[in-house]
Scaffold this motif. Sequence first.
Motif, PDB file in Angstrom:
ATOM      1  N   ASN A 284      46.383  58.786  71.033  1.00  0.00           N
ATOM      2  CA  ASN A 284      46.509  58.880  69.576  1.00  0.00           C
ATOM      3  C   ASN A 284      47.947  59.106  69.113  1.00  0.00           C
ATOM      4  OD1 ASN A 284      43.735  58.697  69.595  1.00  0.00           O
ATOM      5  ND2 ASN A 284      43.369  60.788  68.938  1.00  0.00           N
ATOM      6  N   HIS A 285      48.834  59.406  70.073  1.00  0.00           N
ATOM      7  CA  HIS A 285      50.252  59.660  69.780  1.00  0.00           C
ATOM      8  C   HIS A 285      50.450  60.884  68.883  1.00  0.00           C
ATOM      9  CE1 HIS A 285      50.994  55.859  71.745  1.00  0.00           C
ATOM     10  NE2 HIS A 285      50.109  55.294  70.942  1.00  0.00           N
ATOM     11  N   TRP A 286      49.607  61.884  69.061  1.00  0.00           N
ATOM     12  CA  TRP A 286      49.768  63.141  68.336  1.00  0.00           C
ATOM     13  C   TRP A 286      50.777  63.997  69.089  1.00  0.00           C
ATOM     14  CZ3 TRP A 286      43.918  64.652  67.495  1.00  0.00           C
ATOM     15  CH2 TRP A 286      43.337  63.707  66.641  1.00  0.00           C
ATOM     16  N   SER A 287      51.341  64.984  68.413  1.00  0.00           N
ATOM     17  CA  SER A 287      52.344  65.842  69.040  1.00  0.00           C
ATOM     18  C   SER A 287      51.728  66.834  70.023  1.00  0.00           C
ATOM     19  CB  SER A 287      53.133  66.606  67.978  1.00  0.00           C
ATOM     20  OG  SER A 287      52.258  67.392  67.191  1.00  0.00           O
ATOM     21  N   HIS A 288      50.447  67.153  69.839  1.00  0.00           N
ATOM     22  CA  HIS A 288      49.761  68.100  70.722  1.00  0.00           C
ATOM     23  C   HIS A 288      48.250  67.915  70.585  1.00  0.00           C
ATOM     24  CE1 HIS A 288      50.477  70.208  66.860  1.00  0.00           C
ATOM     25  NE2 HIS A 288      49.236  70.640  67.027  1.00  0.00           N
ATOM     26  N   ILE A 289      47.505  68.628  71.392  1.00  0.00           N
ATOM     27  CA  ILE A 289      46.052  68.575  71.332  1.00  0.00           C
ATOM     28  C   ILE A 289      45.597  69.038  69.950  1.00  0.00           C
ATOM     29  CG2 ILE A 289      45.702  70.914  72.264  1.00  0.00           C
ATOM     30  CD1 ILE A 289      43.314  69.684  73.888  1.00  0.00           C
ATOM     31  N   GLY A 290      44.509  68.494  69.465  1.00  0.00           N
ATOM     32  CA  GLY A 290      44.071  68.765  68.106  1.00  0.00           C
ATOM     33  C   GLY A 290      43.284  70.041  67.905  1.00  0.00           C
ATOM     34  N   TYR A 291      42.575  70.516  68.942  1.00  0.00           N
ATOM     35  CA  TYR A 291      41.658  71.651  68.807  1.00  0.00           C
ATOM     36  C   TYR A 291      42.275  72.949  69.318  1.00  0.00           C
ATOM     37  CZ  TYR A 291      38.515  67.613  68.810  1.00  0.00           C
ATOM     38  OH  TYR A 291      37.922  66.398  68.561  1.00  0.00           O
ATOM     39  N   HIS A 292      41.818  74.047  68.763  1.00  0.00           N
ATOM     40  CA  HIS A 292      42.244  75.366  69.252  1.00  0.00           C
ATOM     41  C   HIS A 292      41.388  75.821  70.433  1.00  0.00           C
ATOM     42  CE1 HIS A 292      43.925  75.226  65.175  1.00  0.00           C
ATOM     43  NE2 HIS A 292      44.921  75.891  65.748  1.00  0.00           N
ATOM     44  N   TYR A 293      40.097  75.498  70.396  1.00  0.00           N
ATOM     45  CA  TYR A 293      39.178  75.914  71.459  1.00  0.00           C
ATOM     46  C   TYR A 293      38.272  74.760  71.840  1.00  0.00           C
ATOM     47  CZ  TYR A 293      40.731  80.572  70.249  1.00  0.00           C
ATOM     48  OH  TYR A 293      41.521  81.667  70.013  1.00  0.00           O
TER      49      TYR A 293
ATOM     50  N   GLN B 289      40.996  78.019  75.531  1.00  0.00           N
ATOM     51  CA  GLN B 289      41.942  77.904  74.434  1.00  0.00           C
ATOM     52  C   GLN B 289      42.858  76.728  74.725  1.00  0.00           C
ATOM     53  OE1 GLN B 289      44.092  81.442  73.315  1.00  0.00           O
ATOM     54  NE2 GLN B 289      44.825  80.479  71.449  1.00  0.00           N
ATOM     55  N   CYS B 290      42.945  75.809  73.786  1.00  0.00           N
ATOM     56  CA  CYS B 290      43.760  74.605  73.939  1.00  0.00           C
ATOM     57  C   CYS B 290      45.091  74.728  73.222  1.00  0.00           C
ATOM     58  CB  CYS B 290      43.037  73.405  73.333  1.00  0.00           C
ATOM     59  SG  CYS B 290      41.342  73.174  73.842  1.00  0.00           S
ATOM     60  N   LEU B 291      45.079  75.482  72.121  1.00  0.00           N
ATOM     61  CA  LEU B 291      46.228  75.557  71.242  1.00  0.00           C
ATOM     62  C   LEU B 291      46.289  76.963  70.674  1.00  0.00           C
ATOM     63  CD1 LEU B 291      48.384  73.745  69.789  1.00  0.00           C
ATOM     64  CD2 LEU B 291      46.645  73.305  68.046  1.00  0.00           C
ATOM     65  N   ASP B 292      47.473  77.537  70.643  1.00  0.00           N
ATOM     66  CA  ASP B 292      47.626  78.861  70.058  1.00  0.00           C
ATOM     67  C   ASP B 292      47.216  78.821  68.587  1.00  0.00           C
ATOM     68  OD1 ASP B 292      49.373  81.074  68.638  1.00  0.00           O
ATOM     69  OD2 ASP B 292      49.211  81.604  70.764  1.00  0.00           O
ATOM     70  N   GLU B 293      46.547  79.857  68.136  1.00  0.00           N
ATOM     71  CA  GLU B 293      46.060  79.902  66.758  1.00  0.00           C
ATOM     72  C   GLU B 293      47.195  79.896  65.739  1.00  0.00           C
ATOM     73  OE1 GLU B 293      43.278  83.123  66.240  1.00  0.00           O
ATOM     74  OE2 GLU B 293      42.031  82.418  67.899  1.00  0.00           O
ATOM     75  N   SER B 294      48.396  80.226  66.140  1.00  0.00           N
ATOM     76  CA  SER B 294      49.531  80.227  65.213  1.00  0.00           C
ATOM     77  C   SER B 294      50.006  78.809  64.882  1.00  0.00           C
ATOM     78  CB  SER B 294      50.692  81.035  65.791  1.00  0.00           C
ATOM     79  OG  SER B 294      51.204  80.401  66.949  1.00  0.00           O
ATOM     80  N   ILE B 295      49.530  77.827  65.641  1.00  0.00           N
ATOM     81  CA  ILE B 295      49.940  76.430  65.453  1.00  0.00           C
ATOM     82  C   ILE B 295      48.811  75.665  64.762  1.00  0.00           C
ATOM     83  CG2 ILE B 295      50.602  74.304  66.640  1.00  0.00           C
ATOM     84  CD1 ILE B 295      51.570  76.132  68.964  1.00  0.00           C
TER      85      ILE B 295
END
Length: 139
Positions: free
Chosen positions: A33-42, A52-58
């Motif tokens: 998808n050419h996104w900058s990072h994974i889309g989901y937090h969990y 956890q896929c992504l820190d909640e601060s992001i």
Amino acid sequence: MREINRIICHCTATPEGRVQTVEDIRRMHVKDNHWSHIGYHYLIYLDGTIHQCLDESIPGIHCSGYNKHSIAVCYVGGCARDAKLTEKDTRTPAQKEAFVKILTELHKRYPQATLHGHREFAAKACPSFNVHEYDYIFK
């Protein structure tokens, strides 16, 4: 700290029983998808483990127009094993328990947040079940 006002539930839209990992989803989101990072937090695996896929601060990349102030919780599944990938609630008993656990934790951290399914904001079946069965957690 981000202001969080929504918890949005998703499914991976994959056939029932198919194993997917955080790395599989990250690869799809970033490479395909050419996104900058994974889309989901969990991400909730079939066995009910919560990753956890992504820190909640992001801010995630999961619900156009709502990413800035939301947390994304996704489970592996959401489609039948047919050729059309028909919408189906494929949550395992362990995934259902994991939803209770993660939603309870998120509600404690963000008591003002409301619960939603992705389909409330997009023309999609996602997350293939009525998230409002968990409304009792948010009262």
